[in-house]
Write an enzyme that holds these catalytic residues in place. Structure first.
Site, mmCIF file in Angstrom:
data_model
loop_
_atom_site.group_PDB
_atom_site.id
_atom_site.type_symbol
_atom_site.label_atom_id
_atom_site.label_comp_id
_atom_site.label_asym_id
_atom_site.label_seq_id
_atom_site.Cartn_x
_atom_site.Cartn_y
_atom_site.Cartn_z
ATOM 1 N N GLU A 2 67.766 41.916 2.100
ATOM 2 C CA GLU A 2 68.040 40.671 2.817
ATOM 3 C C GLU A 2 69.392 40.796 3.501
ATOM 4 O OE1 GLU A 2 65.892 37.045 0.600
ATOM 5 O OE2 GLU A 2 67.414 38.035 -0.616
ATOM 6 N N ASP B 115 63.372 44.050 -2.192
ATOM 7 C CA ASP B 115 63.939 43.273 -1.078
ATOM 8 C C ASP B 115 65.174 43.866 -0.449
ATOM 9 O OD1 ASP B 115 62.420 40.832 -1.354
ATOM 10 O OD2 ASP B 115 63.569 40.439 -3.162
ATOM 11 N N GLU C 249 58.361 43.143 -6.334
ATOM 12 C CA GLU C 249 58.949 42.942 -5.007
ATOM 13 C C GLU C 249 60.203 43.789 -4.862
ATOM 14 O OE1 GLU C 249 59.052 38.798 -3.462
ATOM 15 O OE2 GLU C 249 61.129 39.232 -2.923
#
Ligand SMILES: *[C@@H]1O[C@H](CO)[C@@H](O)[C@H](O)[C@H]1NC(C)=O
Length: 294
Positions: A114, A112, A110
């Site tokens: 954010e 990311d 993953e």
């Protein structure tokens, strides 16, 4: 017409022609897709609205629900990018995420982005994280050098065999290198989808959960446009994963050039607010990928 204005016009035309020639292949390659060409809604149809004939979307968060979308395909290496305009004003307790994920829980890969909201006038934080072969816990945070709710900015992830680079506009804010030869996991076997969600996370997002979401300010809106995914679609040609003719595997994308390296240092020196590498409480032993020279 005087000599000088003719000459001036010719120079102008020459420059213009050169410019158009240079621009054409670029424009053809990166024609932005409509939202529905690449994506579908994963969570709460009623909270996602298409704008501008599907070229842009609005995500909404209220007391009933957040929402999210995902790519129809998965990709093995490539670059994804989109323009995002975050929730303005009081966005404390909200999280807007833009990420790639292999959807394989135990051995998850993953990447990311954010965006952690904040009280009016306080800076948004951008948290990045990298999971490779099921292991994450590699959070870094920076505060942005502009107001990401005032305008659209481009957020991209470049992923090739050498490294993963997270970009904010043209500025690299995070690099995760392929150090497999030193026994450090690197995402490279599993294709990943592209996702985004807007949700409430006021138990941790803003000042570690001290600042709560103010529902009187709801609904909260974030905007997306210029969806651009260039990568190897999976399933697809078997040559894809190692094909050196894919531009994102090209020599200039295998390392940061000197301008990019300088910008990256500038971010780390001036805008980094958290780094798991130097968090001795969490990591009494420095994680191997954080060692100098790696
Ligand atoms: C929010 O603002 C505070 C105060 O300026 C700052 O310490 C914090 O890093 C900001 N970001 C988040 C996500 O809390």
């Amino acid at each position: 017409m005087t000599y000088s204005s003719t000459r001036c016009r010719n120079v102008f035309l020459a420059v213009l022609t050169g410019f158009v020639t240079l621009m054409l292949p670029y424009v053809a390659d990166t024609k932005p897709a409509t939202f529905l060409e690449n994506f579908y809604i994963t969570w709460s149809d009623s909270h996602i609205k298409q704008l501008d004939d599907g070229m842009a979307i609005q995500l909404l968060l209220d007391e009933n629900s957040g929402c999210g979308f995902g790519s129809k395909s998965k990709y093995l290496f490539g670059r994804v990018s989109m323009k995002i305009k975050l929730i303005p004003g009081d966005s404390a307790g909200t999280v807007t995420a833009f990420y790639m994920n292999s959807d394989t829980d135990a051995i998850r890969d993953e990447l990311d982005f954010e965006f952690l909201g904040n009280r009016t006038g306080q800076p948004y934080s951008v948290q990045t994280n990298v999971y490779a072969n099921g292991k994450g816990d590699r959070e870094q945070r920076i505060n942005l050098w502009f107001d990401p709710a005032a305008d659209f900015h481009t957020y991209s992830i470049l992923w090739n065999h050498q490294h993963v680079v997270f970009y904010v506009d043209e500025v690299p804010i995070r690099v995760y290198k392929n150090n497999e030869d030193k026994g450090i996991a690197y995402p490279k076997m599993q294709p990943m989808g592209v996702y985004s969600t807007l949700w409430e996370a006021d138990d941790w997002a803003t000042r570690g959960g001290i600042e709560k979401i103010d529902w009187n300010k709801a609904p909260f809106y974030a905007y997306y446009k210029d969806f651009d995914i260039e990568g190897c679609t999976v399933p697809g040609p078997t040559t894809c994963s190692s094909n050196p003719s894919n531009w994102w595997e090209g020599a200039t994308y295998q390392h940061l050039d000197s301008v990019a390296a300088r910008r990256y240092r500038w971010v780390r020196v001036n805008h980094m607010v958290y780094d798991y590498c130097t968090d001795k409480n969490r990591n009494p032993i420095t994680p191997p990928e954080c060692m100098a020279g790696i």
